[in-house]
Design an enzyme around this catalytic site. Structure first.
Site, PDB file in Angstrom:
ATOM      1  N   VAL A 104       0.698  -1.256  -0.158  1.00 45.87           N
ATOM      2  CA  VAL A 104       0.090   0.064  -0.055  1.00 45.87           C
ATOM      3  C   VAL A 104       0.930   1.321   0.115  1.00 45.87           C
ATOM      4  CG1 VAL A 104      -1.690   1.276   1.331  1.00 45.87           C
ATOM      5  CG2 VAL A 104      -1.842  -1.182   1.036  1.00 45.87           C
ATOM      6  N   ASP A 105       0.559   1.917  -1.009  1.00 44.86           N
ATOM      7  CA  ASP A 105       1.619   3.113  -1.029  1.00 44.86           C
ATOM      8  C   ASP A 105       0.585   4.556  -0.781  1.00 44.86           C
ATOM      9  OD1 ASP A 105       3.129   5.367  -1.871  1.00 44.86           O
ATOM     10  OD2 ASP A 105       3.641   4.429  -3.942  1.00 44.86           O
ATOM     11  N   THR A 109      -5.201   2.055  -4.944  1.00 46.10           N
ATOM     12  CA  THR A 109      -5.685   0.987  -5.298  1.00 46.10           C
ATOM     13  C   THR A 109      -6.628  -0.067  -4.466  1.00 46.10           C
ATOM     14  OG1 THR A 109      -3.572   0.607  -6.433  1.00 46.10           O
ATOM     15  CG2 THR A 109      -4.665  -1.218  -6.569  1.00 46.10           C
ATOM     16  N   ASP A 160       7.629  -5.306  -8.392  1.00 46.21           N
ATOM     17  CA  ASP A 160       8.492  -4.978  -9.586  1.00 46.21           C
ATOM     18  C   ASP A 160       8.687  -3.277  -9.835  1.00 46.21           C
ATOM     19  OD1 ASP A 160       5.841  -4.314 -10.513  1.00 46.21           O
ATOM     20  OD2 ASP A 160       6.511  -4.138 -12.348  1.00 46.21           O
TER      21      ASP A 160
HETATM   22  P1  IMP Z   1      -1.233   2.854  -4.425  1.00 43.55           P
HETATM   23  O1  IMP Z   1      -2.547   2.557  -5.091  1.00 43.55           O
HETATM   24  O2  IMP Z   1      -0.619   4.165  -4.498  1.00 43.55           O
HETATM   25  O3  IMP Z   1      -1.626   2.405  -2.935  1.00 43.55           O
HETATM   26  O4  IMP Z   1      -0.247   1.732  -4.995  1.00 43.55           O
HETATM   27  C1  IMP Z   1      -0.543   0.408  -4.958  1.00 43.55           C
HETATM   28  C2  IMP Z   1       0.250  -0.264  -6.238  1.00 43.55           C
HETATM   29  O5  IMP Z   1       1.238   0.495  -6.740  1.00 43.55           O
HETATM   30  C3  IMP Z   1       0.485  -1.523  -5.737  1.00 43.55           C
HETATM   31  O6  IMP Z   1      -0.231  -2.445  -5.789  1.00 43.55           O
HETATM   32  C4  IMP Z   1       1.918  -1.993  -6.588  1.00 43.55           C
HETATM   33  O7  IMP Z   1       1.509  -2.380  -7.767  1.00 43.55           O
HETATM   34  C5  IMP Z   1       2.225  -0.364  -6.979  1.00 43.55           C
HETATM   35  N1  IMP Z   1       3.533   0.182  -6.151  1.00 43.55           N
HETATM   36  C6  IMP Z   1       3.496   1.186  -5.147  1.00 43.55           C
HETATM   37  N2  IMP Z   1       4.683   0.990  -4.462  1.00 43.55           N
HETATM   38  C7  IMP Z   1       5.576   0.301  -5.113  1.00 43.55           C
HETATM   39  C8  IMP Z   1       7.012   0.089  -4.808  1.00 43.55           C
HETATM   40  O8  IMP Z   1       7.680   0.522  -4.068  1.00 43.55           O
HETATM   41  N3  IMP Z   1       7.264  -1.058  -5.547  1.00 43.55           N
HETATM   42  C9  IMP Z   1       6.543  -1.969  -6.610  1.00 43.55           C
HETATM   43  N4  IMP Z   1       5.287  -1.394  -6.715  1.00 43.55           N
HETATM   44  C10 IMP Z   1       4.766  -0.622  -6.193  1.00 43.55           C
END
Ligand code: IMP
Ligand code: MG
Length: 181
Positions: A104-105, A109, A160
């Protein structure tokens, strides 16, 4: 091999740490859902493929596996609007459903996924996330968390960078000059 290693800054979570923590998460989930029937694990492709497979093998309660694939519009290291590339095969109505995610960033998502699955009226909906970036993703419901990690780009154990490094058994920080160019 050696060239690929040169893109790593450092290992953040070792293979041993991952396997130990996955075992703990599986034990906790098994305890929490014991006696409640089966749960449906939804692995989010591609990132969670290793995590969901290791986690499932250590569960001691009945469970099923399904997958969804999502994609965010935008470039390699930036998340934006989310769309579904592959949906579930099975109906999750009146089932115990657990989203299994690699990371989770921003939380975009998983929040999107949570909302979509909630409309299908599962008995329960929970989330199991291997890693979460510190200081971000404030409004995300994470029921089971593997590791808090620094806010850097990480690869390995399913994660990745432009499809590279996904199958390493550990999680490493990518060198900043690889993704900030
Ligand atoms: P979010 O929607 O910003 O929380 O990002 C979630 C999605 O971004 C994850 O399911 C990953 O596919 C991708 N992601 C976010 N950060 C990273 C990272 O540091 N390495 C690889 N994939 C990441
Ligand atoms: Mg992902």
């Amino acid at each position: 091999m050696a060239d690929l290693y040169r893109e790593f800054e450092r290992i953040l979570v070792t293979e041993d740490d991952i396997q130990t923590r996955v075992g703990e998460l599986a034990a906790q989930i098994s305890e929490d859902f014991r006696g409640k029937g089966s749960i449906v694990l939804i692995g989010i492709l591609k990132g969670a493929f290793m995590f969901v497979s290791d986690l499932a093998r250590q569960l001691t309660i009945p469970h099923y596996i399904d997958f969804m694939a999502l994609s965010s519009y935008g470039s390699k290291a930036v998340s934006g609007a989310v769309r579904i590339l592959l949906d579930l095969r099975a109906d999750v109505y009146k089932k115990h459903v657990m989203i299994v995610e690699d990371i989770v960033d921003t939380g975009n998502t998983i929040n999107y996924l949570y909302t979509v699955l909630q409309t299908r009226k599962p008995t329960s909906l929970s989330t199991c996330v291997l890693t979460r970036k510190e200081g971000k993703s404030l409004d995300v419901k994470v029921d089971y968390l593997g590791f808090e990690i620094p806010d850097v780009w990480v690869v390995g154990y399913g994660l990745d960078y432009a499809e590279r490094h996904r199958t390493w058994p550990f999680i490493a920080e990518l060198k900043k000059d690889v993704y900030q160019t």
